[in-house]
Every structure is written in C-alpha cells, then in structure tokens.
Enzyme design. Structure first.
Site, PDB file in Angstrom:
ATOM      1  N   CYS A   1       0.844  -1.198   0.000  1.00  0.00           N
ATOM      2  CA  CYS A   1       0.000   0.000   0.000  1.00  0.00           C
ATOM      3  C   CYS A   1       0.884   1.253   0.000  1.00  0.00           C
ATOM      4  CB  CYS A   1      -0.914   0.021   1.220  1.00  0.00           C
ATOM      5  SG  CYS A   1      -1.965   1.508   1.299  1.00  0.00           S
TER       6      CYS A   1
ATOM      7  N   HIS B   1       3.141  -6.740  -7.253  1.00  0.00           N
ATOM      8  CA  HIS B   1       2.626  -5.600  -8.019  1.00  0.00           C
ATOM      9  C   HIS B   1       3.811  -5.032  -8.790  1.00  0.00           C
ATOM     10  CE1 HIS B   1      -0.224  -2.045  -8.388  1.00  0.00           C
ATOM     11  NE2 HIS B   1       0.881  -1.636  -8.977  1.00  0.00           N
TER      12      HIS B   1
ATOM     13  N   ALA C   1      -7.417  -5.447  -9.683  1.00  0.00           N
ATOM     14  CA  ALA C   1      -8.067  -4.548  -8.725  1.00  0.00           C
ATOM     15  C   ALA C   1      -8.971  -3.575  -9.477  1.00  0.00           C
ATOM     16  CB  ALA C   1      -7.015  -3.799  -7.905  1.00  0.00           C
TER      17      ALA C   1
END
EC number: 1.3.1.-
Length: 320
Positions: free
Chosen positions: A105, A172, A227
C-alpha cells in the site's frame, strides 16, 4: 468448516489462476460472491488493520464477514510487527484459506504508520511477521509486494521471505513511488517469478483477459490479480470486455440481500456503468444518494426486476 487448500489449488491448476485483489472498502462479501460467479478463483478481503482487528470484536464484525460460499478467501492484514499480525491471523485462520501481509500500500498514512509499502525497505520485519504467523496458524501465509528500482533489493527481500516459509507471493509490478498510470514492469514481475521457489501472482494493469494472458505469457507467473479492472468489470475473468447487465443485476441482488450500505452500493455501480452510461446519464445516476433511489432508477431505466432474479436463483438452487 473446511476451506479450500490454496497450495493444492496452485499445484493442480490447469490454467493461470484468476484472482480478485484486496481493495479497501470494495472487496466485501457481496462483491466476493459476485466475482466468483464470473470465473474468479481466489478472492481477497479488503486490507484490514491487524492491531485493530485483534483488539476489537466490533472491528472484527465490521471488517470481515463470511459464509460457506465465500471460499477460497484470503484475508489481508496490514501490520507493522509480528505480534499484531500473528494475533489477528490466529483469530481469522479458522474462517479463511490464507493470510496475506500487505507490503504494497503506497498511501502516505500507511507509510507513516510503518505499514504497506514502508515494509519494502524493512525485509527483516516482514521475515519476522511470516515466521511468527506460520507458528500460530495452519493456513498458508503470503505477501503482496512491490518491486524495488534496483531488482537486487527485490531478490534479497524475496529470499528472506522464502527462508521462513512464505507460501506464495503476489507482486505488483510497480515501485512504491510509481503512479498507477505508469505501465507495470513485466521484467520486474518475471524476475520475482524466476527467483521464487513458491507460486507467484502478478498484479497491475489487468483490465481484460487479453491483459491477463499477455502478462502470464511475458512473466511465467501462476496467475494474475486484478483490482481496478475487476472493480469496473466484475465479469472480466469470464471474458467480458465490459460489465454485462446480468452481472449488474447479480450485484444488486447480492448487495440488497446482504444489506450493503448506500455509499458502497452506489460506488460499485458507478464503476460498473463507467463505460456504458452517457455523460448526461452518469451525472444523474451519480447524484443519487440512497439505495431506494438507485433501485428505482435502475427499475425505470434498465428494467431491473429483482423479484424475477431471485425466483431464477431459487429455481437454480432447487435443481442443484
């Protein structure tokens, strides 16, 4: 109740796995059930703060609900230390197929609290989190990471996680400073797959099945995670280019059945209609502020018939 064995799922797969990413607010139970109807194999909860989850029964009830159909589900925790993570993981483990540690994040508040992508510069803490959690639970423990600008740092990070038995990794394909508008690094995701001895999922820029297939072909990963793409089109992994009306009907039915609040209900539908509504229609729809007004609008303008939908669902259930 017994949950799906994720590691067996990885080892017996006959195609790349399709995975719905953890999304703050949005990957709640109704949405998880929805995407499973459209060829999604594994679904994540929203990111949950481990210390709050372990300390408060109220927080647990608010942040995580599940049922028999919610399988396989991976619960994702944000934590800054192994004690908080292991405490939360132990409470959640009987109800999930896996525990995931958020190391990606990029939001400023998370970095300030030493959560999320802050952990990409603290591999020893992540190593301790994995070790402590695996000592307390009997479900797989995974990490969701980003890449470093220098991939040698990423290799060292991955090797430390592997040394304490991390079960699988999601990468990611951006650094923590890259914007979501910048293309993911296929080279970086391929590198993580090459240095790993466990299954690897690739996250980032998956908006269509063509994107997913292209990423798998370029990187050799075991599956892809979406996502933004799956938020806009929950039927993405079933091969749809835009959200089909049937999928929208399914979501409305599920959201009403589970009692989803107006904000999340509205925003999910705003995302799903993003590519099919005209600008004028979108302005009208986006101004709606209650569940009844949204349902009325869909009934009047799109022919929504929830009673019919539920009747069809009851017939299918009786046949099964």
């Amino acid at each position: 109740m017994p949950r799906t064995d994720l590691m067996q799922l990885f080892s017996t797969r006959t195609r790349p796995l399709n995975v719905c990413a953890p999304m703050v607010r949005y990957s709640k139970l109704p949405f998880r059930e929805l995407v499973r109807r459209y060829n999604t194999d594994i679904v994540y909860t929203p990111m949950i703060l481990a210390n709050v989850f372990s300390a408060s029964n109220f927080a647990r009830d608010c942040e995580f609900s599940t049922n028999r159909q919610d399988d396989p589900v991976v619960i994702q925790f944000a934590a800054s230390n192994g004690v908080d993570l292991a405490n939360a993981a132990e409470l959640a483990a009987p109800f999930v197929s896996g525990i995931d540690i958020n190391c990606g994040c990029p939001q400023k508040w998370a970095i300030h609290e030493k959560l999320g992508s802050h952990l990409m510069s603290d591999p020893e803490t992540v190593r301790d989190m994995i070790r402590m959690t695996k000592a307390r639970v009997n479900v797989p423990c995974s990490i969701k990471i980003r890449i470093h600008k220098d991939l040698r740092e990423t290799e060292e990070f991955v090797k430390r996680a592997l040394s304490v038995g991390v079960d699988f990794i999601t990468v990611h394909g951006r650094t923590k400073k890259m914007k979501s508008t910048e293309p993911v690094s296929l080279e970086g995701m391929k590198f993580v797959k090459e240095v790993s001895t466990v299954p690897v999922l690739a996250n980032g820029d998956v908006f269509t099945m063509e994107d997913a297939n292209r990423i798998v072909a370029a990187t050799g990963v075991d599956g892809t995670m979406s996502a933004r793409g799956i938020l806009e089109n929950p039927a993405l992994y079933a091969g749809y280019e835009i959200t089909p009306w049937e999928c929208i009907e399914d979501y409305v039915d599920l959201a009403l059945s589970y009692g989803t609040n107006a904000f999340i209900f509205h925003h999910h539908l705003m995302y799903m209609f993003e590519r099919t509504m005209s600008n004028a229609e979108r302005r009208t729809f986006n101004s709606l502020s209650s569940v009844p007004s949204i349902v009325d609008y869909l009934e009047e303008n799109y022919g929504l018939d929830i009673s019919k939908k539920r009747g069809e669902r009851a017939i299918r259930a009786s046949v099964l």
